[in-house]
Design a protein around this motif. Structure first.
Motif, PDB file in Angstrom:
ATOM      1  N   LYS A 143      -4.477 -10.020  -0.561  1.00 19.45           N
ATOM      2  CA  LYS A 143      -5.120 -10.311  -1.846  1.00 19.45           C
ATOM      3  C   LYS A 143      -5.481  -9.004  -2.555  1.00 19.45           C
ATOM      4  O   LYS A 143      -5.287  -8.858  -3.773  1.00 19.45           O
ATOM      5  N   ALA A 144      -5.959  -8.022  -1.805  1.00 20.65           N
ATOM      6  CA  ALA A 144      -6.338  -6.728  -2.394  1.00 20.65           C
ATOM      7  C   ALA A 144      -5.129  -5.964  -2.897  1.00 20.65           C
ATOM      8  O   ALA A 144      -5.159  -5.363  -3.985  1.00 20.65           O
ATOM      9  N   GLU A 151      -9.863 -17.469  -2.486  1.00 19.90           N
ATOM     10  CA  GLU A 151      -9.395 -17.485  -1.089  1.00 19.90           C
ATOM     11  C   GLU A 151      -8.576 -18.716  -0.765  1.00 19.90           C
ATOM     12  O   GLU A 151      -7.740 -18.689   0.132  1.00 19.90           O
ATOM     13  N   GLN A 167      -3.907  -7.530  -6.048  1.00 23.78           N
ATOM     14  CA  GLN A 167      -4.830  -7.203  -7.146  1.00 23.78           C
ATOM     15  C   GLN A 167      -4.544  -5.802  -7.691  1.00 23.78           C
ATOM     16  O   GLN A 167      -4.392  -5.606  -8.905  1.00 23.78           O
ATOM     17  N   ARG A 168      -4.428  -4.834  -6.802  1.00 23.21           N
ATOM     18  CA  ARG A 168      -4.226  -3.455  -7.256  1.00 23.21           C
ATOM     19  C   ARG A 168      -2.854  -3.281  -7.906  1.00 23.21           C
ATOM     20  O   ARG A 168      -2.710  -2.513  -8.868  1.00 23.21           O
ATOM     21  N   PRO A 171      -7.213 -11.432   3.087  1.00 23.57           N
ATOM     22  CA  PRO A 171      -7.935 -10.506   2.208  1.00 23.57           C
ATOM     23  C   PRO A 171      -7.176  -9.210   1.944  1.00 23.57           C
ATOM     24  O   PRO A 171      -7.248  -8.667   0.845  1.00 23.57           O
ATOM     25  N   LEU A 172      -6.435  -8.692   2.930  1.00 19.98           N
ATOM     26  CA  LEU A 172      -5.698  -7.444   2.709  1.00 19.98           C
ATOM     27  C   LEU A 172      -4.565  -7.648   1.704  1.00 19.98           C
ATOM     28  O   LEU A 172      -4.342  -6.795   0.832  1.00 19.98           O
ATOM     29  N   TYR A 216       0.829  -1.211   0.000  1.00 22.73           N
ATOM     30  CA  TYR A 216       0.000   0.000   0.000  1.00 22.73           C
ATOM     31  C   TYR A 216       0.863   1.260   0.000  1.00 22.73           C
ATOM     32  O   TYR A 216       0.479   2.290  -0.568  1.00 22.73           O
ATOM     33  N   LEU A 225      -9.756 -13.517  -8.290  1.00 24.52           N
ATOM     34  CA  LEU A 225      -9.398 -13.712  -6.882  1.00 24.52           C
ATOM     35  C   LEU A 225      -9.989 -15.008  -6.354  1.00 24.52           C
ATOM     36  O   LEU A 225     -11.122 -15.370  -6.702  1.00 24.52           O
TER      37      LEU A 225
END
Length: 666
Positions: free
Chosen positions: A549-550, A567, A553-554, A546-547, A309, A565
């Protein structure tokens, strides 16, 4: 005379008396005097068998032919005398009662005869004491024979005990309650490194204990229990070397129950205790390593998210933005935290290494300029390389860290300056340095030794020197991980570390690494960041966090990819099956619930052969997975990693770089 003799015998038989056999050697030149002696003996209840001699030769022959109970001797004969006879008897070493029976003898002569060995003397004209004297001397002879047998038995017993004591492999000793060694055997001398039993006896037993408190505990326990069985004790040689022993000790107490002496024997237990400590250290490090690996996985996931991030945010702003410096600092802190995690993994031998053939001489020569800057000006550094040094299979950066940590440790041990000596050497498993080192397998090794002339360490410090977070330095001057990391790195490379140290004399650390025959490679370089073109391929991301994975993705969508995506592996398989268009690359975690990365890969290859995989993981302790990945030529990206690293790996999977297109090394 013969008639009287027969009458006496008949009279004795009629009275029912049993005559006592008596083998008599008579030294006499007169047959008549001999007959009188025999008659008197028969009157006294003896049944004598005799031989008469009157020369030295005849006496010597008679002593050789028979065993005699008693010798009756005239003091003086024409060709012989009692003194000469006593000399012959002494030379023959025969203990036969010797009674002089003579016609006349002066007091001085009698005294001389008694001194020469005669048991008594009688006058021929008064034989009334003859039988009494004979019986007395026969009894005394029996007593002397019994005493000789007892003394011989005692000497034999003492010799057996002496041989047992001196040849006993255990260290035997007798001591007073204040520690004075009264006696000890050669094994005791060898155990403590004395030169002789005299030197050992000159030492105080208290001095062989680590301190006065340990001696007091030992003596108090002996006084309380009266004996100590299979008691483990820690002792010291006069030179300071540690001796672990198993003691069996028995005290001797006076009627007032006061300890007056104790004796015991010690079994040398030093090697076994050293192995136990080594094994305990290994198990402790393994346990800490497993713990560190689990913690590192969670931290690496968190750091990957923070780094991802942060980098995505930096892409949205330029360097003039007020948040740019904050984000840059966050990024730097992430890598600093990542380095600390790698250190934690290293001492637990959980860090992934990239070994190549290295020559330690080359590594050290390249490090010397850096080491000279690290050391103070008061420290003189010398390097003694083995010109024919073999190579080792090792990770360059980790070996450099081992050397740097040891040199920094040596520097800190010499605050007032001193000497630092680096040495390399080839060793084989038959040489003493390795024979004395536990867990080293037979083979060829390369030895790296780092010696200093610093303050040194005691036994207690050496026992904990490789413990994580243990440090003798101030909190502001060390983390306590330096030597733990050394221990972990060397162990991970199949080697071993030993340390020798004495207070005030300095320390020597020895690193043993398995030797290899392969040629050394040049040091690997660092890749430049590449400019990557935008792509449009479809990518499947299988990640249970999930964090993360996001952020994955970005990161890929920023490069133009369309992203699917999932899990876990089961959901990933459904996604693959539902897609009509090909999914050229799958990014998958190795460790996931329900279906791990390896099982997922095998299932995908069954339905979509040739699908390319990029595995990611926050775990570094994956030996089985790493072997499988290597065998199948599958890439692994360890967390934490940046979005650009992820994009580069994906790009290389989609479009493998040619030799000409590979980045140059910095």
């Amino acid at each position: 005379m013969p008639l009287l003799k027969r009458e006496i015998k008949c009279l004795l038989k009629m009275e029912g008396a049993m005559a006592t056999p008596l083998r008599t050697l008579i030294l006499e030149d007169s047959p008549d005097d001999t007959a009188l002696l025999l008659l008197e003996l028969e009157r006294g209840g003896f049944d004598p068998t005799h031989e008469r001699v009157d020369t030295a030769e005849e006496m010597t022959a008679a002593l050789g032919r028979h065993t005699w109970d008693i010798i009756l001797a005239d003091y003086k004969m024409p060709h012989f005398n009692a003194i000469a006879a006593l000399s012959i008897l002494k030379q023959k070493n025969q203990d036969i009662p010797f009674i002089i029976v003579t016609g006349s003898i002066g007091e001085e002569t009698a005294t001389a005869a008694m001194r020469a060995g005669a048991n008594d003397y009688l006058m021929k004209d008064n034989l009334t004491r003859l039988n009494e004297t004979v019986r007395r001397e026969l009894k005394e002879a029996v007593n002397r024979a019994a005493l000789r047998r007892a003394e011989a038995s005692l000497r034999e017993s003492e010799e057996k005990y002496r041989r047992f004591f001196e040849e006993d492999l255990s260290a035997d000793f007798i001591s007073t309650p204040d520690g004075k060694i009264l006696v000890c055997n050669p094994s005791f001398v060898r155990l403590f490194g004395f030169s002789s039993t005299e030197e050992a006896a000159s030492h105080d037993l208290k001095s062989l204990f680590p301190d006065r408190a340990a001696w007091d505990r030992f003596i108090d326990a002996l006084r309380e229990k009266r004996k100590l069985q299979w008691c483990e004790v820690e002792l010291r040689c006069p030179g300071g070397a540690r001796v672990d022993a198993i003691a069996n000790v028995v005290g001797r107490f006076d009627p007032e129950n006061k300890l007056i002496e104790f004796k015991g024997y010690l079994f040398d237990n030093t090697e076994r205790k050293a192995l136990e400590r080594q094994l305990f250290q290994v198990r402790k490090m393994e346990s800490l390593g497993r713990l560190a690996s689990g913690i590192a996985h969670d931290f690496n996931n968190v750091l990957t998210g923070i780094l991802g991030y942060t980098d995505l945010s930096l892409l949205k702003i330029d360097e003039t933005h007020p948040l740019h410096s904050y984000l840059t600092h966050i990024r730097q802190l992430v890598w600093k935290a990542s380095k600390m995690i790698r250190q934690l993994l290293t001492f637990g031998r959980r860090q992934v290494i990239e070994p190549t053939p290295l020559n330690l001489n080359t590594v050290l020569l390249e490090l010397l300029p850096l080491l000279e800057k690290v050391l103070s000006e008061e420290i003189e550094m010398t390097f003694h390389p083995d010109p024919h040094l073999k190579n080792v299979h090792a990770d360059l950066s980790q070996i450099e860290q081992v050397i740097l940590n040891l040199c920094v440790n040596a520097r800190d041990a010499m605050p007032a300056g001193g000497r630092l000596i680096l040495q390399t050497k080839n060793l084989s498993s038959t040489e003493s340095d390795i024979r004395e080192t536990p867990f080293i397998h037979p083979g060829d090794y390369v030895l790296l030794s780092v010696s200093d002339t610093g303050v040194g360490m005691d036994e207690k410090t050496i026992e904990r020197i490789f413990d994580p977070f243990f440090s003798t330095k101030d909190p502001d001057h060390g983390t306590g991980l330096g030597l733990s990391i050394v221990h972990g790195i060397v162990g991970q490379h199949g080697g071993w570390v030993t340390v020798e140290s004495r207070i005030g004399k300095g320390s020597t650390f020895k690193i043993f690494l398995p030797a290899v025959e392969k040629s050394a490679h040049a040091a690997p370089g660092r890749e430049f960041t590449r400019h990557l073109p935008r792509r449009s391929e479809k990518i499947l991301i299988v990640e249970d966090d999930p964090l993360l994975k996001a952020v994955f993705q970005r990161s890929l969508e920023e490069r133009g990819h369309s992203v699917l995506l999932a899990e876990n592996g089961e959901e990933g398989l459904r996604q693959i099956k539902q897609q009509t268009d090909p999914v050229p690359v799958v990014i998958s975690d190795l460790v996931m619930p329900k279906m791990n990365g390896r099982e997922f890969y095998e299932q995908v290859q069954m339905i979509k052969p040739g699908t390319k995989f990029l595995f990611v993981s926050g775990y570094t302790d994956l030996p089985d997975h790493q072997e499988w990945l290597k065998k199948n030529n599958l890439p692994l990206l360890l967390k934490p990693f940046s979005p650009s690293e992820l994009a580069t790996k994906v790009h290389d999977l989609l479009e493998p770089p040619t030799d000409a297109a590979k980045p140059e090394a910095a």
